[in-house]
Design a protein around this motif. Sequence first.
Motif, mmCIF file in Angstrom:
data_model
loop_
_atom_site.group_PDB
_atom_site.id
_atom_site.type_symbol
_atom_site.label_atom_id
_atom_site.label_comp_id
_atom_site.label_asym_id
_atom_site.label_seq_id
_atom_site.Cartn_x
_atom_site.Cartn_y
_atom_site.Cartn_z
ATOM 1 N N VAL A 57 0.851 -1.191 0.000
ATOM 2 C CA VAL A 57 0.000 0.000 0.000
ATOM 3 C C VAL A 57 0.885 1.239 0.000
ATOM 4 C CG1 VAL A 57 -1.976 -1.061 1.164
ATOM 5 C CG2 VAL A 57 -0.152 -0.029 2.530
ATOM 6 N N TRP A 58 0.330 2.350 -0.538
ATOM 7 C CA TRP A 58 1.139 3.555 -0.664
ATOM 8 C C TRP A 58 1.610 4.073 0.677
ATOM 9 C CZ3 TRP A 58 0.041 8.165 1.631
ATOM 10 C CH2 TRP A 58 -1.268 8.421 2.041
ATOM 11 N N ARG A 59 0.856 3.843 1.742
ATOM 12 C CA ARG A 59 1.245 4.342 3.062
ATOM 13 C C ARG A 59 2.547 3.702 3.541
ATOM 14 N NH1 ARG A 59 -4.275 4.252 3.124
ATOM 15 N NH2 ARG A 59 -5.337 6.191 3.765
ATOM 16 N N TYR A 62 5.311 5.357 1.624
ATOM 17 C CA TYR A 62 5.434 6.684 2.240
ATOM 18 C C TYR A 62 6.240 6.592 3.535
ATOM 19 C CZ TYR A 62 3.799 10.990 4.595
ATOM 20 O OH TYR A 62 3.725 12.191 5.255
ATOM 21 N N LYS A 79 3.902 12.146 -0.611
ATOM 22 C CA LYS A 79 2.596 11.553 -0.946
ATOM 23 C C LYS A 79 2.393 11.541 -2.459
ATOM 24 C CE LYS A 79 -0.775 12.226 1.906
ATOM 25 N NZ LYS A 79 -1.924 12.799 2.674
ATOM 26 N N LYS A 80 2.790 12.617 -3.114
ATOM 27 C CA LYS A 80 2.660 12.685 -4.568
ATOM 28 C C LYS A 80 3.522 11.619 -5.230
ATOM 29 C CE LYS A 80 2.512 15.845 -8.402
ATOM 30 N NZ LYS A 80 1.107 15.495 -8.569
ATOM 31 N N LYS A 83 2.006 7.940 -4.461
ATOM 32 C CA LYS A 83 0.672 7.688 -5.013
ATOM 33 C C LYS A 83 0.680 7.806 -6.539
ATOM 34 C CE LYS A 83 -3.032 8.863 -2.676
ATOM 35 N NZ LYS A 83 -4.079 9.664 -1.976
ATOM 36 N N ASP A 84 1.239 8.883 -7.060
ATOM 37 C CA ASP A 84 1.306 9.045 -8.511
ATOM 38 C C ASP A 84 2.276 8.054 -9.146
ATOM 39 O OD1 ASP A 84 -0.355 11.136 -7.960
ATOM 40 O OD2 ASP A 84 0.865 12.683 -8.919
ATOM 41 N N THR A 86 2.672 4.882 -8.654
ATOM 42 C CA THR A 86 1.997 3.656 -9.082
ATOM 43 C C THR A 86 1.323 3.869 -10.435
ATOM 44 O OG1 THR A 86 1.614 2.970 -6.798
ATOM 45 C CG2 THR A 86 0.213 1.976 -8.477
ATOM 46 N N CYS A 87 0.635 4.984 -10.588
ATOM 47 C CA CYS A 87 -0.047 5.290 -11.857
ATOM 48 C C CYS A 87 0.957 5.445 -12.993
ATOM 49 C CB CYS A 87 -0.873 6.559 -11.718
ATOM 50 S SG CYS A 87 -2.185 6.468 -10.492
#
Length: 523
Positions: A57-59, A62, A79-80, A83-84, A86-87
Amino acid sequence: MPFADIIIIGSGIAALSAAKQLAKQKNVMIITKSKVEDSNSMLAQGGIAAVIDKDDVWREHYRDTVVAGCYHNDQKAVKKLVKDGTCSVKKLIHEGMLFDRNEQGEFHLGQEGAHNRRRILHAGGDATGKELVQFMFKQLQEQVNIIENEMAIDLIIHDGKCIGLKTINNNDHVKKYYANHVILATGGCGSLYKVSSNNETVVGDGFSMAYRAGAELADLEFMQFHPTMLYTQGGSKGLVSEAVRGEGAFLVNNHGVKIMENVHVQKDLAPRDIVARAIHHERSLGNDVFLNISMISNFKQRFPTITALCEDAGIDITAGLIPVAPGAHFIMGGVKTNLHSETSIPGLYAVGEVACTGVHGANRLASNSLLEGIVFGENLANYILSKKSVTSIQSSTKTEYAHQKIDIELPTRFEIQEMMTSFVGIERDRKGLLYVKNWFEKYLHLGWLSTSLKEGTKEQIKTINMLSNGWLIATSALLRTESRGGHYRTDYPLSKTHWQNKQVVRQKDKELISLVEPLLGVK
């Protein structure tokens, strides 16, 4: 030649990520001081850290990024990134980028220092950067005008806005280029040091140009030394990726003692600054340090680039030991930017290692650098494309004149590297930093730090930039009277003023710790 909507200085992954998106709608020019393949991105062995696995997970990404960064990170930037990221990686896969997979067709995810799970994607074994750069170049095709062997030497500022740049070629002829937007993507400055993983051309030109133009810089004292450079009596022979330790390799001295056993809970996969200092300490005692790879059965297949480096250096990997030493690898500081990669000068942007977004804090998490270049390069492109078009004040490239040689004796590249390694290296103190700062100032004219360069050959300007950047880093290191991450002051040791001591951390650090500790299971 028509003016460019956007000029990008540099040709690494951040430059290409931005250019790929911008070229769909804009006239884009890439200018690089050497060949387009001469970038640190091409040398990146490790891979890209991204949340791809269904159990990740992104957390957690992070958390690992902030803990490795010693809580000095910018929350929004991290955070950017995660999260970004992965995209962005999934988009690359969709476009046809081939990352390594196992026999079941699943991504072969590696683990590296300070990561608490496997999340590192690789391509070509240990040639991820090269594979990515080549993939992006193919996508760009003929869409971008690429100019090689011209070194950007100064930014052109008009009414407080960056409107272009000056370059110098191998014949010492100066040209002016104008554009609506100028993007610094010049990389870091690792080759200021004797032992470095960086391409030899990477000495921090972007920092010098930005500083002379009046842009704000930050956190230049935070220099990361990669723990495991292949090192023989002949010097550094290249990088041995952290992915090797991720597959079970461990560090030993010439007596066979595991040097990370009682140093950190993650042992050989501790954050890079900790491992680098442990190796530095062993070598200061007169011991040699080796990476024991005997447990990796398919080493040649898994790490073809490292195998070739060892063979070229005369190292027999079947013996199971690779001699290593730390080397300058990545600078966490740079030209200060916001989340859109805007600098303090309108019209000037910075992306990749030359930028200081705050995403890495005081110590970069392994395999976050390629990710940063992709995420922030793409984000910058989208931001520029969202802005209203303006007309450039110029519409041509102009050959100006041949620079005259500076009539004073400058130190050699080797002398500068010696000074940086001796006094602004893995460990620093006030006495040494003051000495080297004064040494730099013997050669630096005020104009070389505060105004554009009016004279000097291409080689002399390279030296002036090295001197300027050495002075900037040493001065920054003097100002930070604590030890944190890639900045270790022996006169302010960890035991006295370390960032983990909550009595001495600043308020913004306390806020970040309070956000991360729940993710660590700390109440």
